[in-house]
Scaffold this active site. Structure first.
Site, PDB file in Angstrom:
ATOM      1  N   GLY A  47      -5.332 -11.151 -24.420  1.00 15.05           N
ATOM      2  CA  GLY A  47      -4.673 -12.425 -24.702  1.00 15.05           C
ATOM      3  C   GLY A  47      -5.444 -13.465 -23.917  1.00 15.05           C
ATOM      4  O   GLY A  47      -6.665 -13.445 -23.900  1.00 15.05           O
ATOM      5  N   GLU A  48      -4.744 -14.314 -23.235  1.00 18.29           N
ATOM      6  CA  GLU A  48      -5.405 -15.320 -22.410  1.00 18.29           C
ATOM      7  C   GLU A  48      -5.006 -15.035 -20.961  1.00 18.29           C
ATOM      8  O   GLU A  48      -3.834 -15.168 -20.600  1.00 18.29           O
ATOM      9  CB  GLU A  48      -4.944 -16.704 -22.884  1.00 18.29           C
ATOM     10  CG  GLU A  48      -5.877 -17.819 -22.551  1.00 18.29           C
ATOM     11  CD  GLU A  48      -7.331 -17.554 -22.957  1.00 18.29           C
ATOM     12  OE1 GLU A  48      -7.587 -17.131 -24.101  1.00 18.29           O
ATOM     13  OE2 GLU A  48      -8.218 -17.781 -22.103  1.00 18.29           O
ATOM     14  N   SER A  49      -5.984 -14.635 -20.160  1.00 22.83           N
ATOM     15  CA  SER A  49      -5.662 -14.217 -18.790  1.00 22.83           C
ATOM     16  C   SER A  49      -5.003 -15.335 -17.984  1.00 22.83           C
ATOM     17  O   SER A  49      -4.113 -15.079 -17.171  1.00 22.83           O
ATOM     18  CB  SER A  49      -6.918 -13.715 -18.088  1.00 22.83           C
ATOM     19  OG  SER A  49      -7.931 -14.695 -18.122  1.00 22.83           O
ATOM     20  N   CYS A  79      -9.144  -6.204 -22.053  1.00 23.89           N
ATOM     21  CA  CYS A  79      -9.652  -7.567 -22.185  1.00 23.89           C
ATOM     22  C   CYS A  79      -9.037  -8.514 -21.143  1.00 23.89           C
ATOM     23  O   CYS A  79      -9.394  -8.424 -19.981  1.00 23.89           O
ATOM     24  CB  CYS A  79      -9.441  -8.032 -23.621  1.00 23.89           C
ATOM     25  SG  CYS A  79     -10.582  -9.321 -24.099  1.00 23.89           S
ATOM     26  N   ARG A 106     -15.495 -13.745 -17.296  1.00 22.68           N
ATOM     27  CA  ARG A 106     -14.690 -14.154 -18.460  1.00 22.68           C
ATOM     28  C   ARG A 106     -15.577 -14.717 -19.563  1.00 22.68           C
ATOM     29  O   ARG A 106     -16.587 -15.353 -19.283  1.00 22.68           O
ATOM     30  CB  ARG A 106     -13.697 -15.252 -18.081  1.00 22.68           C
ATOM     31  CG  ARG A 106     -12.584 -14.806 -17.179  1.00 22.68           C
ATOM     32  CD  ARG A 106     -11.592 -15.957 -16.995  1.00 22.68           C
ATOM     33  NE  ARG A 106     -10.975 -16.318 -18.264  1.00 22.68           N
ATOM     34  CZ  ARG A 106     -10.415 -17.499 -18.507  1.00 22.68           C
ATOM     35  NH1 ARG A 106     -10.412 -18.439 -17.610  1.00 22.68           N
ATOM     36  NH2 ARG A 106      -9.875 -17.736 -19.703  1.00 22.68           N
ATOM     37  N   ILE A 133     -13.259  -9.490 -28.496  1.00 22.88           N
ATOM     38  CA  ILE A 133     -12.789 -10.816 -28.884  1.00 22.88           C
ATOM     39  C   ILE A 133     -12.835 -11.736 -27.670  1.00 22.88           C
ATOM     40  O   ILE A 133     -12.060 -11.565 -26.728  1.00 22.88           O
ATOM     41  CB  ILE A 133     -11.348 -10.763 -29.445  1.00 22.88           C
ATOM     42  CG1 ILE A 133     -11.283  -9.803 -30.636  1.00 22.88           C
ATOM     43  CG2 ILE A 133     -10.877 -12.156 -29.848  1.00 22.88           C
ATOM     44  CD1 ILE A 133      -9.880  -9.529 -31.128  1.00 22.88           C
ATOM     45  N   ARG A 134     -13.749 -12.695 -27.704  1.00 19.91           N
ATOM     46  CA  ARG A 134     -13.961 -13.587 -26.542  1.00 19.91           C
ATOM     47  C   ARG A 134     -13.834 -12.769 -25.250  1.00 19.91           C
ATOM     48  O   ARG A 134     -13.103 -13.094 -24.330  1.00 19.91           O
ATOM     49  CB  ARG A 134     -12.970 -14.756 -26.567  1.00 19.91           C
ATOM     50  CG  ARG A 134     -13.238 -15.720 -27.718  1.00 19.91           C
ATOM     51  CD  ARG A 134     -12.291 -16.912 -27.736  1.00 19.91           C
ATOM     52  NE  ARG A 134     -10.900 -16.501 -27.786  1.00 19.91           N
ATOM     53  CZ  ARG A 134     -10.065 -16.551 -26.759  1.00 19.91           C
ATOM     54  NH1 ARG A 134     -10.441 -17.030 -25.596  1.00 19.91           N
ATOM     55  NH2 ARG A 134      -8.822 -16.151 -26.899  1.00 19.91           N
ATOM     56  N   HIS A 169     -10.938  -4.001 -27.411  1.00 25.58           N
ATOM     57  CA  HIS A 169      -9.546  -3.797 -27.831  1.00 25.58           C
ATOM     58  C   HIS A 169      -9.401  -2.511 -28.640  1.00 25.58           C
ATOM     59  O   HIS A 169      -9.446  -2.567 -29.876  1.00 25.58           O
ATOM     60  CB  HIS A 169      -9.101  -4.944 -28.740  1.00 25.58           C
ATOM     61  CG  HIS A 169      -8.903  -6.247 -28.047  1.00 25.58           C
ATOM     62  ND1 HIS A 169      -7.679  -6.663 -27.586  1.00 25.58           N
ATOM     63  CD2 HIS A 169      -9.775  -7.227 -27.735  1.00 25.58           C
ATOM     64  CE1 HIS A 169      -7.795  -7.863 -27.028  1.00 25.58           C
ATOM     65  NE2 HIS A 169      -9.058  -8.230 -27.105  1.00 25.58           N
ATOM     66  N   GLU A 171      -6.786  -1.003 -29.313  1.00 24.04           N
ATOM     67  CA  GLU A 171      -5.540  -1.071 -30.105  1.00 24.04           C
ATOM     68  C   GLU A 171      -5.764  -1.767 -31.445  1.00 24.04           C
ATOM     69  O   GLU A 171      -4.893  -1.746 -32.302  1.00 24.04           O
ATOM     70  CB  GLU A 171      -4.430  -1.749 -29.283  1.00 24.04           C
ATOM     71  CG  GLU A 171      -4.489  -3.273 -29.195  1.00 24.04           C
ATOM     72  CD  GLU A 171      -5.560  -3.802 -28.233  1.00 24.04           C
ATOM     73  OE1 GLU A 171      -6.349  -3.007 -27.685  1.00 24.04           O
ATOM     74  OE2 GLU A 171      -5.620  -5.033 -28.073  1.00 24.04           O
TER      75      GLU A 171
HETATM   76  N1  GLN Z   1     -11.025 -14.836 -23.226  1.00 24.43           N
HETATM   77  C1  GLN Z   1      -9.796 -14.304 -22.737  1.00 24.43           C
HETATM   78  C2  GLN Z   1      -9.586 -14.595 -21.266  1.00 24.43           C
HETATM   79  O1  GLN Z   1     -10.445 -15.068 -20.612  1.00 24.43           O
HETATM   80  C3  GLN Z   1      -9.694 -12.816 -22.982  1.00 24.43           C
HETATM   81  C4  GLN Z   1      -9.757 -12.536 -24.448  1.00 24.43           C
HETATM   82  C5  GLN Z   1      -8.989 -11.353 -24.894  1.00 24.43           C
HETATM   83  O2  GLN Z   1      -8.123 -10.819 -24.179  1.00 24.43           O
HETATM   84  N2  GLN Z   1      -9.233 -10.941 -26.112  1.00 24.43           N
HETATM   85  O3  GLN Z   1      -8.540 -14.333 -20.776  1.00 24.43           O
END
Ligand code: GLN
Length: 188
Positions: A47-49, A79, A106, A133-134, A169, A171
């Site tokens: 997700g977004e840390s 992630c 990151r 993913i990113r 990921h 999952e």
């Molecule tokens: N870019 C996100 C972060 O810095 C991590 C991306 C992800 O969990 N798929 O938190």
């Protein structure tokens, strides 16, 4: 066996589905009181840390989760989960849970190349599909942390005792072997 899945933000539903397909019971951790339930393993999703980290703090859960992990609770971070567990983040001044002896970068692949899929070897499992993913990668493992997978010269999976992290990921693929690996970690 029951797994608590941190459901504050991000890709948590996919973990719950995957655990279900493996016959493992899971429940959603959404607030501090959920941490009082009894469970055998914890998943911190992607997700977004920054968002998950802020919510852990705002909801008064950060210390409880950190203590649980240092007391030996098996944890699997994917992630953003990897970033939250890292003791150091190369390009971010924050330390969130900071329980694992890894240094993470990151959004390490840059914005354009941030999302891609490949297959690569993961120690103890074999060749698996990986969806990034990113994604972060791990710049460095130290102490007792061990590298489990390297893609294009960058560490993308590691383990330190009760802690498992992947920059990708699992999952989001149909391949359940990384989750099976985590369930085995819990049994041992
Ligand atoms: N870019 C996100 C972060 O810095 C991590 C991306 C992800 O969990 N798929 O938190």
């Amino acid at each position: 066996m029951r797994i608590g899945v941190l459901c504050l933000q991000g890709a948590f539903i996919e973990h719950i589905h995957m655990l279900g397909s493996l016959g493992a019971e899971s429940f959603e951790i959404r607030q501090k009181s959920d941490l009082a339930r009894s469970f055998d393993g914890l998943i911190i999703p992607g997700g977004e840390s920054t968002v998950i980290g802020k919510l852990l703090g705002d909801l008064g859960m950060m210390d409880d989760v950190r203590n649980m992990i240092t007391d030996g609770m098996p944890v699997f971070g994917t992630c953003a989960g990897l970033i939250l567990l890292a003791r150091h983040i190369e390009n971010d001044p924050h330390v969130y849970l900071g329980t694992m002896d890894i240094s993470a970068r990151r959004n390490a692949y840059g914005r354009q190349l941030g999302s891609f899929a490949c297959t690569a070897d993961m120690k103890g499992i074999g060749e698996i599909p990986m969806t990034f993913i990113r994604a972060p990668y791990i710049e460095k493992v130290s102490g007792n942390a061990e590298t489990l997978s390297v893609v294009d010269g960058h560490i993308v999976a590691a383990r330190e005792g009760n802690q498992l992290v992947t920059a990708f990921h699992p999952e989001l693929t149909g391949d359940t072997r990384v989750h099976e690996y985590f369930l085995k970690m819990i049994k041992h």
